[in-house]
Design a protein around this motif. Structure first.
Motif, short mmCIF file in Angstrom:
data_model
loop_
_atom_site.label_atom_id
_atom_site.label_comp_id
_atom_site.label_asym_id
_atom_site.label_seq_id
_atom_site.Cartn_x
_atom_site.Cartn_y
_atom_site.Cartn_z
N VAL A 128 12.38 58.48 40.13
CA VAL A 128 11.11 58.46 39.15
C VAL A 128 11.31 59.11 37.78
CG1 VAL A 128 8.53 59.03 39.38
CG2 VAL A 128 9.84 58.87 41.38
N ALA A 129 10.67 58.25 36.79
CA ALA A 129 10.45 58.51 35.37
C ALA A 129 9.31 58.44 35.04
CB ALA A 129 11.62 57.72 34.65
N VAL A 130 8.94 59.34 34.13
CA VAL A 130 7.32 59.28 33.54
C VAL A 130 7.18 59.60 32.06
CG1 VAL A 130 7.28 62.15 33.60
CG2 VAL A 130 5.23 60.54 33.95
N ALA A 131 6.55 58.95 31.50
CA ALA A 131 5.91 58.74 29.97
C ALA A 131 4.62 58.87 29.71
CB ALA A 131 6.83 57.60 29.50
N SER A 132 4.17 59.02 28.59
CA SER A 132 2.94 58.91 28.09
C SER A 132 2.57 57.60 27.51
CB SER A 132 2.58 60.04 27.02
OG SER A 132 3.32 59.82 25.94
N ARG A 133 3.52 56.74 27.52
CA ARG A 133 3.29 55.31 26.95
C ARG A 133 4.08 54.34 27.67
NH1 ARG A 133 3.94 55.59 20.33
NH2 ARG A 133 6.13 56.38 21.24
N PRO A 134 3.68 53.08 27.97
CA PRO A 134 4.58 52.13 28.70
C PRO A 134 6.03 51.92 28.13
CG PRO A 134 2.58 50.95 27.40
CD PRO A 134 2.52 52.49 27.40
N GLU A 135 6.15 52.23 26.64
CA GLU A 135 7.34 52.01 26.11
C GLU A 135 8.11 53.17 25.95
OE1 GLU A 135 4.42 52.62 22.35
OE2 GLU A 135 4.44 51.90 24.51
N GLY A 136 7.73 54.11 26.56
CA GLY A 136 8.33 55.56 26.60
C GLY A 136 8.45 56.34 25.35
N PRO A 137 9.34 57.38 25.26
CA PRO A 137 10.50 57.44 26.16
C PRO A 137 10.13 57.77 27.44
CG PRO A 137 10.32 59.14 24.28
CD PRO A 137 9.28 58.19 24.20
N TYR A 138 11.08 57.67 28.43
CA TYR A 138 10.92 58.24 29.74
C TYR A 138 11.51 59.31 29.98
CZ TYR A 138 7.92 54.22 30.97
OH TYR A 138 6.64 53.50 30.89
N LYS A 139 11.21 60.38 30.60
CA LYS A 139 12.14 61.52 31.20
C LYS A 139 12.00 61.54 32.86
CE LYS A 139 8.76 64.87 31.00
NZ LYS A 139 7.88 66.35 30.31
N ASP A 140 13.26 62.04 33.33
CA ASP A 140 13.42 62.28 34.84
C ASP A 140 12.30 63.02 35.35
OD1 ASP A 140 14.19 62.24 37.43
OD2 ASP A 140 16.22 63.07 37.14
N HIS A 141 11.37 62.58 36.16
CA HIS A 141 10.46 63.22 36.82
C HIS A 141 10.71 64.28 37.87
CE1 HIS A 141 6.30 63.74 37.76
NE2 HIS A 141 6.35 63.19 39.12
N LEU A 142 11.70 64.13 38.64
CA LEU A 142 12.13 65.02 39.27
C LEU A 142 13.41 65.73 39.62
CD1 LEU A 142 11.23 62.88 42.66
CD2 LEU A 142 9.84 64.65 41.61
N GLY A 143 14.44 65.25 38.81
CA GLY A 143 15.59 65.75 38.45
C GLY A 143 16.52 65.41 39.67
N LYS A 144 16.14 64.69 40.63
CA LYS A 144 16.88 64.30 41.79
C LYS A 144 16.12 62.77 42.33
CE LYS A 144 13.98 67.08 44.90
NZ LYS A 144 13.86 68.11 45.88
N PRO A 145 16.64 62.35 43.13
CA PRO A 145 16.14 61.11 43.67
C PRO A 145 14.93 61.46 44.60
CG PRO A 145 18.59 61.10 44.10
CD PRO A 145 18.08 62.37 43.70
N LEU A 146 13.97 60.40 44.44
CA LEU A 146 12.64 60.63 45.44
C LEU A 146 13.15 60.39 46.85
CD1 LEU A 146 9.53 60.96 45.62
CD2 LEU A 146 9.39 58.44 45.14
N ILE A 147 13.92 59.25 47.04
CA ILE A 147 14.50 58.82 48.21
C ILE A 147 16.18 58.71 48.19
CG2 ILE A 147 14.64 56.95 49.85
CD1 ILE A 147 11.62 56.20 49.33
N ALA A 148 16.65 59.72 48.68
CA ALA A 148 18.12 59.79 48.72
C ALA A 148 18.89 59.24 49.87
CB ALA A 148 18.49 61.13 48.20
N GLY A 149 18.41 58.65 50.80
CA GLY A 149 19.08 58.30 52.00
C GLY A 149 18.54 56.97 52.63
N PHE A 150 18.92 56.59 53.63
CA PHE A 150 18.71 55.62 54.55
C PHE A 150 17.74 55.91 55.61
CE2 PHE A 150 22.49 54.15 52.22
CZ PHE A 150 22.48 52.75 52.36
N HIS A 151 16.50 54.95 55.69
CA HIS A 151 15.52 55.16 56.82
C HIS A 151 15.32 53.71 57.12
CE1 HIS A 151 14.58 59.25 55.16
NE2 HIS A 151 14.61 59.13 54.04
N ASN A 152 15.38 53.69 58.71
CA ASN A 152 15.29 52.43 59.20
C ASN A 152 16.17 51.50 58.91
OD1 ASN A 152 12.80 53.71 60.71
ND2 ASN A 152 11.88 53.04 58.72
#
Length: 330
Positions: A128-152
């Motif tokens: 997940v990345a986040v910005a204040s405008r649609p054109e960015g610039p974007y920064k990493d929101h978490l510093g890690k993956p939101l989902i980092a593995g396999f589920h189902n």
């Protein structure tokens, strides 16, 4: 040969630290909508502008950034270069794919897949990345993956953020022929389990491969996905309809596929609805007839229509594309 590279002129200017290139198509055809190899496009409307956020279609080790494109009318497009790249996401090294973007409150959240992990022993997944405008610039929101593995059994790729009519946000995602849905928390840092304690609920319909997308029309939930192999001519889009974002989803049929007079490999799409109107566009990628490289994919837009029963009519892919449709005049 059906594919014609658009004749363009370029205007460079500064914005958010990113160069912009305004592309005007002097060809009578509007597909592809902008030049370059781009795939997996997500189309959306922000502040009376159309936006497309695609994958940069190249070998995996070169897929280390996202460009975005904006337009006032679906015909003239401005390129916003490198709105996010791996220099801003330290855990992402390669294969950044299939961006999905949504505005929540005053922030824009850009979700993406990275690293093409093949097992839980590899590091990567959905970020997940986040910005204040649609054109960015974007920064990493978490510093890690939101989902980092396999589920189902679902590979953590091809994420789509869906806002329901009750303002609940869902993440719908998955490759390897499995699709999950999960409820996002308020700040998109994690998930809220369902009432039964389950976090990732599988909603995989028949023939699902990847590329999920969902929208609501007349109180019904339309769930769409890609079938076939993305490198081949059989890539296509199918759909189902249900009364809930959780399904169950029974496959109805294909609505987007190759046309050997136009292009092959038509798939991994998104949908744009014009505000206040029952007017719909499908944004997708396809491979020009004279191209065989798997990464030679271009982004196109065609109209999408429904019959009187609410079923989606098969989409005719075209070279002409769509006519100018300024949002301010609608």
């Amino acid at each position: 040969m059906k594919y014609i590279v658009p004749l363009c002129f370029f205007l460079f200017m500064g914005s958010a630290g990113n160069a912009q290139k305004t592309t005007m198509n002097s060809s009578p055809n509007n597909n592809p909508v902008f030049e370059g190899w781009y795939a997996d496009p997500e189309g959306v409307i922000f502040d009376k502008k159309y936006w497309i956020f695609p994958t940069y279609s190249a070998p995996y080790d070169e897929q280390v950034f996202f460009d975005a494109f904006s337009s006032p009318d679906l015909v003239h497009w401005t390129k916003h270069e490198k709105v996010l790249d791996t220099s801003a996401v330290k855990w992402a090294e390669r294969a950044v794919w299939a961006p999905s973007i949504i505005k929540k409150d005053d922030r824009y959240f850009l979700l993406f897949g990275a690293n093409d992990i093949q097992s839980d022993e590899e590091y990567g997944g959905i970020g997940v990345a986040v910005a204040s405008r649609p054109e960015g610039p974007y920064k990493d929101h978490l510093g890690k993956p939101l989902i980092a593995g396999f589920h189902n059994g679902a590979q953590p790729i091809d994420q789509f953020v869906f806002k329901d009519t009750d303002n609940q946000y869902y993440l719908i995602y998955g490759g390897w022929q499995h699709c999950n849905i999960a409820r996002l928390n308020d700040d998109f840092t994690g998930f809220v389990p369902f009432e039964d304690g389950e976090t990732f609920r599988e909603i995989t319909p028949e023939n699902y491969v990847e590329g999920p997308f969902m929208f609501v029309r007349n109180g019904k939930y339309y769930f769409m996905w890609s079938e076939g192999g993305w490198t081949g001519p059989d890539y296509s889009v199918a759909y189902a309809i249900a009364d809930s974002p959780l399904g169950p989803f029974k496959r109805i049929g294909k609505i987007l596929q190759q046309d050997m007079d136009i292009a092959t490999g038509a798939g991994h799409h998104s949908v744009i609805k014009v505000p206040g109107k029952d007017k719909w566009y499908i944004v997708y990628h396809r491979r020009p007839l004279d191209e065989t490289d798997r990464n030679s994919r271009v982004t196109c837009i065609d109209e999408m229509h429904f019959d009187d029963d609410g079923l989606i009519l098969p989409v005719k892919i075209t070279d002409e594309g769509v006519e100018s449709a300024p949002l301010g005049k609608m």
